[in-house]
Design an enzyme around this catalytic site. Structure first.
Site, PDB file in Angstrom:
ATOM      1  N   LYS A 259      46.965  49.999  24.183  1.00  0.00           N
ATOM      2  CA  LYS A 259      47.727  48.811  23.765  1.00  0.00           C
ATOM      3  C   LYS A 259      48.642  48.327  24.882  1.00  0.00           C
ATOM      4  O   LYS A 259      49.208  47.241  24.818  1.00  0.00           O
ATOM      5  CB  LYS A 259      48.557  49.134  22.526  1.00  0.00           C
ATOM      6  CG  LYS A 259      47.704  49.366  21.290  1.00  0.00           C
ATOM      7  CD  LYS A 259      48.527  49.242  20.003  1.00  0.00           C
ATOM      8  CE  LYS A 259      47.644  49.482  18.795  1.00  0.00           C
ATOM      9  NZ  LYS A 259      47.775  50.817  18.256  1.00  0.00           N
TER      10      LYS A 259
ATOM     11  N   ARG B 142      52.886  44.216  49.109  1.00  0.00           N
ATOM     12  CA  ARG B 142      53.092  42.772  49.278  1.00  0.00           C
ATOM     13  C   ARG B 142      54.482  42.493  49.848  1.00  0.00           C
ATOM     14  O   ARG B 142      54.638  41.970  50.916  1.00  0.00           O
ATOM     15  CB  ARG B 142      52.927  42.050  47.937  1.00  0.00           C
ATOM     16  CG  ARG B 142      51.515  42.067  47.405  1.00  0.00           C
ATOM     17  CD  ARG B 142      51.482  41.766  45.940  1.00  0.00           C
ATOM     18  NE  ARG B 142      52.320  42.707  45.205  1.00  0.00           N
ATOM     19  CZ  ARG B 142      52.433  42.766  43.896  1.00  0.00           C
ATOM     20  NH1 ARG B 142      51.797  41.906  43.144  1.00  0.00           N
ATOM     21  NH2 ARG B 142      53.192  43.677  43.336  1.00  0.00           N
TER      22      ARG B 142
ATOM     23  N   HIS C 143      43.993  41.914  44.953  1.00  0.00           N
ATOM     24  CA  HIS C 143      43.355  43.243  44.915  1.00  0.00           C
ATOM     25  C   HIS C 143      42.065  43.239  45.739  1.00  0.00           C
ATOM     26  O   HIS C 143      41.782  44.171  46.490  1.00  0.00           O
ATOM     27  CB  HIS C 143      42.975  43.630  43.478  1.00  0.00           C
ATOM     28  CG  HIS C 143      44.112  43.935  42.556  1.00  0.00           C
ATOM     29  ND1 HIS C 143      44.238  43.363  41.315  1.00  0.00           N
ATOM     30  CD2 HIS C 143      45.174  44.771  42.686  1.00  0.00           C
ATOM     31  CE1 HIS C 143      45.308  43.833  40.713  1.00  0.00           C
ATOM     32  NE2 HIS C 143      45.909  44.692  41.526  1.00  0.00           N
TER      33      HIS C 143
ATOM     34  N   SER D 285      49.166  40.931  38.740  1.00  0.00           N
ATOM     35  CA  SER D 285      48.443  40.838  37.461  1.00  0.00           C
ATOM     36  C   SER D 285      49.396  40.380  36.362  1.00  0.00           C
ATOM     37  O   SER D 285      49.030  39.598  35.481  1.00  0.00           O
ATOM     38  CB  SER D 285      47.858  42.200  37.094  1.00  0.00           C
ATOM     39  OG  SER D 285      46.944  42.616  38.075  1.00  0.00           O
TER      40      SER D 285
END
Ligand code: PNS
Length: 167
Positions: A42, A91, A17, A129
Site C-alpha cells: 500500500k 541529483r 532513472h 517519482s
C-alpha cells in the site's frame, strides 16, 4: 565479469532513472535493476510486478541490463546476485544525506560492496517519482519526464479514479 545492482523503489521509473541506468550499463558488464518490494504494497502506487514490467519494457537499448524485484536487505540480495557495486543516482545536494547514510549502512553490513553515485543529465535533476505522481494524479497535467509506457499507466489510473472505462 563486473556486476552492478541499480536498486530503488522505481514507483514509477522515470527518464532520470533510465538515464542513470544507461550510464551504469556503459560501465559494467551486467546491471541488475533491483526493485524493492517494500514492506507494504500500500506504500507504493504500483505493485512490484507492475514496477518491474514498466522498467523491463524500457530495457531494449541495454542488452546487459535486467530487472528483478527483491525483498529483505539489499546487501543480501547483492551477494545472491554476485554484485559488488551498488549504483545510485545523485541529483542535488538534498539527496546527499540520505544517500550517505544508506551507503555507510550498507558498507557497515558488507564491507565488500561499494556504492557509486552517477549523475543523470542535468535536465533530469528535478525529476523524482514522488513529484511525477503528484503532477500526473493531482490534476490534469502531464509531463514528458517519464517513458511512454509509464505515461499510459498513469493515465489508466487517472481514468479509473474518475470512474471512466479502461481503454
Ligand atoms: O528509490 P529509493 O526509494 O530511494 O530506494 C531505496 C532502497 C530501495 C534502495 C532502500 O530503501 C533499500 O535498500 N531497501 C532495502 C532494505 C535495506 O537493505 N535497507 C538498508 C539499507 S540502508
Amino acid at each position: 565479469m563486473s556486476t552492478a545492482l541499480y536498486p530503488g523503489t522505481f514507483d514509477p521509473v522515470t527518464k532520470g532513472h533510465l538515464d542513470v541506468l544507461s550510464r551504469a550499463c556503459s560501465l559494467f558488464d551486467r546491471v541488475v535493476v533491483a526493485i524493492s518490494e517494500g514492506n507494504n504494497s500500500k506504500d507504493t502506487l504500483f505493485d512490484a510486478p507492475t514496477r518491474v514490467r514498466l522498467v523491463e519494457e524500457n530495457l531494449g537499448e541495454h542488452p546487459n541490463a535486467s530487472v528483478e524485484s527483491f525483498c529483505g536487505l539489499l546487501v543480501d540480495y547483492a551477494m545472491e546476485k554476485k554484485a559488488s557495486v551498488l549504483v545510485r543516482g545523485l541529483r542535488a545536494v538534498s539527496d546527499f544525506e540520505y544517500e550517505f547514510q544508506m551507503a555507510q549502512m550498507n558498507r557497515h553490513l558488507d564491507s565488500n560492496i561499494e556504492t557509486i553515485f552517477l549523475m543523470p543529465n542535468e535536465k533530469y535533476f528535478y525529476t523524482s517519482s514522488q513529484l511525477i505522481k503528484q503532477v500526473h494524479l493531482f490534476g490534469k497535467r502531464e509531463t514528458d519526464l517519464v517513458p511512454e509506457n509509464v505515461l499510459s499507466a498513469l493515465r489508466e489510473i487517472n481514468r479509473f479514479d474518475r470512474g471512466e472505462d479502461p481503454v
